[in-house]
Design an enzyme around this catalytic site. Structure first.
Site, PDB file in Angstrom:
ATOM      1  N   HIS A  74       0.843  -1.206   0.000  1.00 18.38           N
ATOM      2  CA  HIS A  74       0.000   0.000   0.000  1.00 18.38           C
ATOM      3  C   HIS A  74       0.870   1.244   0.000  1.00 18.38           C
ATOM      4  O   HIS A  74       1.746   1.389   0.833  1.00 18.38           O
ATOM      5  CB  HIS A  74      -0.881   0.030   1.252  1.00 18.38           C
ATOM      6  CG  HIS A  74      -2.006  -0.947   1.222  1.00 18.38           C
ATOM      7  ND1 HIS A  74      -3.142  -0.792   1.953  1.00 18.38           N
ATOM      8  CD2 HIS A  74      -2.166  -2.092   0.520  1.00 18.38           C
ATOM      9  CE1 HIS A  74      -3.961  -1.802   1.718  1.00 18.38           C
ATOM     10  NE2 HIS A  74      -3.382  -2.610   0.852  1.00 18.38           N
ATOM     11  N   TYR A 203      -9.120   4.993   7.832  1.00 12.00           N
ATOM     12  CA  TYR A 203      -9.226   5.354   9.252  1.00 12.00           C
ATOM     13  C   TYR A 203     -10.317   6.419   9.351  1.00 12.00           C
ATOM     14  O   TYR A 203     -10.178   7.503   8.779  1.00 12.00           O
ATOM     15  CB  TYR A 203      -7.907   5.931   9.768  1.00 12.00           C
ATOM     16  CG  TYR A 203      -6.802   4.914   9.963  1.00 12.00           C
ATOM     17  CD1 TYR A 203      -6.001   4.500   8.899  1.00 12.00           C
ATOM     18  CD2 TYR A 203      -6.550   4.369  11.222  1.00 12.00           C
ATOM     19  CE1 TYR A 203      -4.982   3.568   9.095  1.00 12.00           C
ATOM     20  CE2 TYR A 203      -5.525   3.444  11.425  1.00 12.00           C
ATOM     21  CZ  TYR A 203      -4.753   3.050  10.359  1.00 12.00           C
ATOM     22  OH  TYR A 203      -3.740   2.132  10.546  1.00 12.00           O
ATOM     23  N   PRO A 295      -3.446   0.079  18.990  1.00 14.61           N
ATOM     24  CA  PRO A 295      -3.218  -0.379  17.617  1.00 14.61           C
ATOM     25  C   PRO A 295      -3.458   0.664  16.512  1.00 14.61           C
ATOM     26  O   PRO A 295      -3.198   0.381  15.349  1.00 14.61           O
ATOM     27  CB  PRO A 295      -4.197  -1.555  17.472  1.00 14.61           C
ATOM     28  CG  PRO A 295      -5.241  -1.339  18.503  1.00 14.61           C
ATOM     29  CD  PRO A 295      -4.589  -0.608  19.627  1.00 14.61           C
ATOM     30  N   LYS A 299       1.579  -0.373  14.997  1.00 22.06           N
ATOM     31  CA  LYS A 299       3.010  -0.424  15.296  1.00 22.06           C
ATOM     32  C   LYS A 299       3.505  -1.585  16.148  1.00 22.06           C
ATOM     33  O   LYS A 299       4.714  -1.839  16.198  1.00 22.06           O
ATOM     34  CB  LYS A 299       3.415   0.872  16.032  1.00 22.06           C
ATOM     35  CG  LYS A 299       3.403   2.095  15.166  1.00 22.06           C
ATOM     36  CD  LYS A 299       4.522   2.023  14.162  1.00 22.06           C
ATOM     37  CE  LYS A 299       4.399   3.111  13.134  1.00 22.06           C
ATOM     38  NZ  LYS A 299       5.095   2.809  11.903  1.00 22.06           N
ATOM     39  N   TYR A 388       4.130   6.590  10.055  1.00 25.90           N
ATOM     40  CA  TYR A 388       3.334   5.403   9.712  1.00 25.90           C
ATOM     41  C   TYR A 388       4.168   4.362   8.958  1.00 25.90           C
ATOM     42  O   TYR A 388       4.097   3.172   9.265  1.00 25.90           O
ATOM     43  CB  TYR A 388       2.114   5.830   8.889  1.00 25.90           C
ATOM     44  CG  TYR A 388       1.051   4.764   8.813  1.00 25.90           C
ATOM     45  CD1 TYR A 388       0.124   4.604   9.846  1.00 25.90           C
ATOM     46  CD2 TYR A 388       0.973   3.895   7.725  1.00 25.90           C
ATOM     47  CE1 TYR A 388      -0.844   3.602   9.802  1.00 25.90           C
ATOM     48  CE2 TYR A 388       0.014   2.905   7.663  1.00 25.90           C
ATOM     49  CZ  TYR A 388      -0.896   2.772   8.705  1.00 25.90           C
ATOM     50  OH  TYR A 388      -1.851   1.784   8.660  1.00 25.90           O
TER      51      TYR A 388
HETATM   52  P1  FAD Z   1       3.041 -11.837  21.273  1.00 30.40           P
HETATM   53  O1  FAD Z   1       2.609 -11.871  19.859  1.00 30.40           O
HETATM   54  O2  FAD Z   1       2.018 -11.587  22.328  1.00 30.40           O
HETATM   55  O3  FAD Z   1       3.771 -13.212  21.563  1.00 30.40           O
HETATM   56  C1  FAD Z   1       4.089 -13.653  22.870  1.00 30.40           C
HETATM   57  C2  FAD Z   1       4.056 -15.163  22.895  1.00 30.40           C
HETATM   58  O4  FAD Z   1       4.454 -15.624  24.183  1.00 30.40           O
HETATM   59  C3  FAD Z   1       2.656 -15.735  22.654  1.00 30.40           C
HETATM   60  O5  FAD Z   1       2.720 -16.701  21.641  1.00 30.40           O
HETATM   61  C4  FAD Z   1       2.260 -16.304  24.004  1.00 30.40           C
HETATM   62  O6  FAD Z   1       1.412 -17.411  23.875  1.00 30.40           O
HETATM   63  C5  FAD Z   1       3.604 -16.671  24.578  1.00 30.40           C
HETATM   64  N1  FAD Z   1       3.639 -16.731  26.055  1.00 30.40           N
HETATM   65  C6  FAD Z   1       2.972 -15.969  26.948  1.00 30.40           C
HETATM   66  N2  FAD Z   1       3.276 -16.340  28.203  1.00 30.40           N
HETATM   67  C7  FAD Z   1       4.168 -17.346  28.103  1.00 30.40           C
HETATM   68  C8  FAD Z   1       4.836 -18.149  29.055  1.00 30.40           C
HETATM   69  N3  FAD Z   1       4.673 -17.960  30.370  1.00 30.40           N
HETATM   70  N4  FAD Z   1       5.670 -19.103  28.616  1.00 30.40           N
HETATM   71  C9  FAD Z   1       5.867 -19.313  27.292  1.00 30.40           C
HETATM   72  N5  FAD Z   1       5.240 -18.570  26.321  1.00 30.40           N
HETATM   73  C10 FAD Z   1       4.406 -17.609  26.733  1.00 30.40           C
HETATM   74  N6  FAD Z   1       0.795  -4.416  15.516  1.00 30.40           N
HETATM   75  C11 FAD Z   1       1.212  -3.932  14.332  1.00 30.40           C
HETATM   76  O7  FAD Z   1       2.425  -3.744  14.160  1.00 30.40           O
HETATM   77  N7  FAD Z   1       0.360  -3.625  13.299  1.00 30.40           N
HETATM   78  C12 FAD Z   1      -0.968  -3.816  13.431  1.00 30.40           C
HETATM   79  O8  FAD Z   1      -1.687  -3.605  12.447  1.00 30.40           O
HETATM   80  C13 FAD Z   1      -1.479  -4.298  14.695  1.00 30.40           C
HETATM   81  N8  FAD Z   1      -2.785  -4.524  14.878  1.00 30.40           N
HETATM   82  C14 FAD Z   1      -3.204  -5.154  16.011  1.00 30.40           C
HETATM   83  C15 FAD Z   1      -4.537  -5.441  16.115  1.00 30.40           C
HETATM   84  C16 FAD Z   1      -5.003  -6.092  17.239  1.00 30.40           C
HETATM   85  C17 FAD Z   1      -6.470  -6.401  17.342  1.00 30.40           C
HETATM   86  C18 FAD Z   1      -4.092  -6.473  18.282  1.00 30.40           C
HETATM   87  C19 FAD Z   1      -4.564  -7.212  19.512  1.00 30.40           C
HETATM   88  C20 FAD Z   1      -2.760  -6.171  18.177  1.00 30.40           C
HETATM   89  C21 FAD Z   1      -2.300  -5.514  17.050  1.00 30.40           C
HETATM   90  N9  FAD Z   1      -0.963  -5.212  16.893  1.00 30.40           N
HETATM   91  C22 FAD Z   1      -0.539  -4.628  15.730  1.00 30.40           C
HETATM   92  C23 FAD Z   1      -0.005  -5.549  17.940  1.00 30.40           C
HETATM   93  C24 FAD Z   1       0.747  -6.857  17.682  1.00 30.40           C
HETATM   94  O9  FAD Z   1      -0.164  -7.911  17.454  1.00 30.40           O
HETATM   95  C25 FAD Z   1       1.654  -7.163  18.869  1.00 30.40           C
HETATM   96  O10 FAD Z   1       2.389  -6.013  19.191  1.00 30.40           O
HETATM   97  C26 FAD Z   1       2.611  -8.327  18.578  1.00 30.40           C
HETATM   98  O11 FAD Z   1       1.901  -9.545  18.643  1.00 30.40           O
HETATM   99  C27 FAD Z   1       3.771  -8.369  19.575  1.00 30.40           C
HETATM  100  O12 FAD Z   1       4.556  -9.503  19.353  1.00 30.40           O
HETATM  101  P2  FAD Z   1       5.320 -10.223  20.534  1.00 30.40           P
HETATM  102  O13 FAD Z   1       6.053 -11.343  19.917  1.00 30.40           O
HETATM  103  O14 FAD Z   1       6.049  -9.214  21.338  1.00 30.40           O
HETATM  104  O15 FAD Z   1       4.170 -10.748  21.506  1.00 30.40           O
HETATM  105  C1  PHB Z   2      -5.189  -4.652  10.741  1.00 33.37           C
HETATM  106  O1  PHB Z   2      -5.267  -4.830   9.521  1.00 33.37           O
HETATM  107  O2  PHB Z   2      -5.413  -5.550  11.557  1.00 33.37           O
HETATM  108  C2  PHB Z   2      -4.838  -3.308  11.264  1.00 33.37           C
HETATM  109  C3  PHB Z   2      -4.568  -2.297  10.370  1.00 33.37           C
HETATM  110  C4  PHB Z   2      -4.230  -1.023  10.859  1.00 33.37           C
HETATM  111  C5  PHB Z   2      -4.208  -0.805  12.216  1.00 33.37           C
HETATM  112  C6  PHB Z   2      -4.489  -1.824  13.110  1.00 33.37           C
HETATM  113  C7  PHB Z   2      -4.804  -3.091  12.633  1.00 33.37           C
HETATM  114  O3  PHB Z   2      -3.904   0.442  12.672  1.00 33.37           O
END
Ligand code: FAD
Ligand code: PHB
Length: 398
Positions: A74, A203, A295, A299, A388
């Site tokens: 995009h 948005y 979100p 990021k 962004y």
């Molecule tokens: P996580 O993905 O949370 O991974 C952590 C892992 O650790 C999990 O698999 C969990 O099961 C495991 N775990 C937990 N506790 C334990 C334990 N005690 N022992 C072993 N394993 C454990 N970010 C973006 O950049 N762009 C977006 O568009 C965006 N949209 C989002 C939309 C939604 C609805 C949500 C909820 C989040 C969004 N995010 C977005 C945020 C993004 O999903 C998170 O920031 C990302 O998952 C972070 O990755 P991580 O590996 O740090 O943590």
């Molecule tokens: C998504 O596609 O899940 C998404 C896109 C933009 C955002 C958050 C989530 O700011």
């Protein structure tokens, strides 16, 4: 059972898996421990937007082949308010940078496949993870797997276990400072079997609240609605969701979303959170384990990947030459980007949502003035665009 690795990684989300693969490419051994089963982590619907930096890194790591094929590039996004749409030309304002829409669970699938192919250890369904001796030079991770208690001794532990993990709490009381804001709203997110209604993300700021149109593929739409925090999804039958989305996304010239069966629904709370420093002794925290952004700026995943990029380089230098400087500055290096991103995510969130305690409409007027400015001033639009698409260097400008 006692065994050993160089880096013990807790959590197989984007942070843990990217770190494991970067270390593998440097010839450094690790064990990844994940609480959930493989199917769960591969199906969990979360982020969708990858910054250019994230795309480039996944590509350089050799795990970008499917993302390049299936990801949707995009070059702009739409801000919609007052019944009108305004395009922000991301590429034009940032010297050609873009974002790629590719589901987080697809990134996770690609990384798990790469890990298994590399023959490095990844254990699912581990229980009762406990960190030991993170203040010493011989830390360990104790856990139960398949009914057996094990102790993994390592040089370093990477806490990549998300916001609800155990690693952050393994740091002694008082050693971390927490900064936190909870927002008085959440997001209801849905996945629909419907062709996206626009080629780009939309948005939307509306008197009834924020709405977002995103996508996962040419046949799957991802949509979000601002809702009360902790909302029960049972309050949102499909008809109500479509009606509310169509109302909030209305355009003076007319607009209606392509509708289709809703295949997933969930409510996400909105929070800004940072624990600092991101290191304690031989424990390095990364991703959601140590910071959360709302979100609206898309990021969280990108920030998680940026952290482990810094960590993997620091570890590679340490193993290679004994130089500890990268590990010592890990937290400071990451926090510059983390706080820049916190600001941007807070700003996007504050500008676009309906603020529930705005009794005389003062905040709404300010939001509208800011949106008008972003959509009419090239400098203001560029500020949004460069944040962004993401900053290029490891350190954000600060
Ligand atoms: P996580 O993905 O949370 O991974 C952590 C892992 O650790 C999990 O698999 C969990 O099961 C495991 N775990 C937990 N506790 C334990 C334990 N005690 N022992 C072993 N394993 C454990 N970010 C973006 O950049 N762009 C977006 O568009 C965006 N949209 C989002 C939309 C939604 C609805 C949500 C909820 C989040 C969004 N995010 C977005 C945020 C993004 O999903 C998170 O920031 C990302 O998952 C972070 O990755 P991580 O590996 O740090 O943590
Ligand atoms: C998504 O596609 O899940 C998404 C896109 C933009 C955002 C958050 C989530 O700011």
């Amino acid at each position: 059972m006692i065994y050993r690795t160089q880096v013990g990684i807790v959590g197989a989300g984007p942070a843990g898996l990217v770190l494991g693969h970067l270390l593998h490419l440097e010839g450094i051994d690790s064990v990844v421990l994940e609480a959930r089963d493989r199917e769960y982590v591969e199906q969990r619907v979360r982020a969708g937007v990858l910054e250019q930096n994230t795309v480039n890194l996944l590509d350089e790591m050799g795990v970008g082949e499917r993302m390049k094929r299936e990801g949707l590039v995009h070059e702009g996004l739409e801000l919609r308010f007052g019944g009108r749409g305004h395009r922000i030309d991301l590429a034009g304002l940032t010297g050609g940078r873009s974002i790629t829409v590719y589901g987080q669970q697809e990134v996770v699938k690609d990384l798990i496949a790469a890990r298994l192919e590399a023959g490095r250890e990844l254990l699912f369904e581990v229980e009762d993870v406990e960190l030991e001796g993170v203040d010493t030079e011989a830390p360990a991770v104790a856990f139960t797997h398949g009914g057996e208690r094990r102790r993994l001794s390592c040089d370093v532990v990477a806490g990549c276990d998300g916001f609800h993990g155990v690693c952050r709490d393994a740091v002694p009381e008082g050693a971390l400072t927490h900064h936190e804001r909870e927002y008085p709203f959440g997001w209801l997110g849905v996945l629909a079997e419907a062709e996206p209604s626009s080629d780009e993300l939309i948005y939307t700021h509306h008197d009834r609240g924020f709405a977002l149109h995103s996508m996962r593929s040419p046949s799957i739409t991802r949509l979000y609605l601002q809702c009360p925090p902790g909302e029960d999804v049972g309050e949102w039958p499909d008809d109500r969701i479509w009606e509310e989305l169509n109302t909030r996304m209305e355009l003076a010239e007319g607009f209606s979303l392509h509708e289709g069966p809703i295949i997933e629904k969930g409510v996400t709370p909105m929070r800004s959170f940072v624990a600092e420093p991101m290191q304690h002794g031989r424990l390095f925290l990364a991703g959601d384990a140590v910071h959360i952004v709302p979100p609206t700026g898309a990021k969280g995943l990108n920030l998680a990947v940026a952290d482990v990029r810094v960590l993997s380089r620091a570890l590679a230098r340490w193993y290679d030459s004994g130089d500890e400087s990268g590990l010592e500055s890990y937290s400071e290096t990451c926090l510059r980007r983390v706080w820049r991103t916190q600001y941007f995510s807070w700003w996007m969130t504050s500008m676009l949502h309906r603020l529930p305690d705005d009794r005389d409409g003062f905040q709404a007027r300010l939001q509208r003035a800011q949106l008008d400015y972003v959509c009419s001033s090239e400098s203001a639009a560029r500020t949004l665009a460069e944040n962004y698409v993401g900053f290029d260097s490891v350190e954000a400008p600060g």
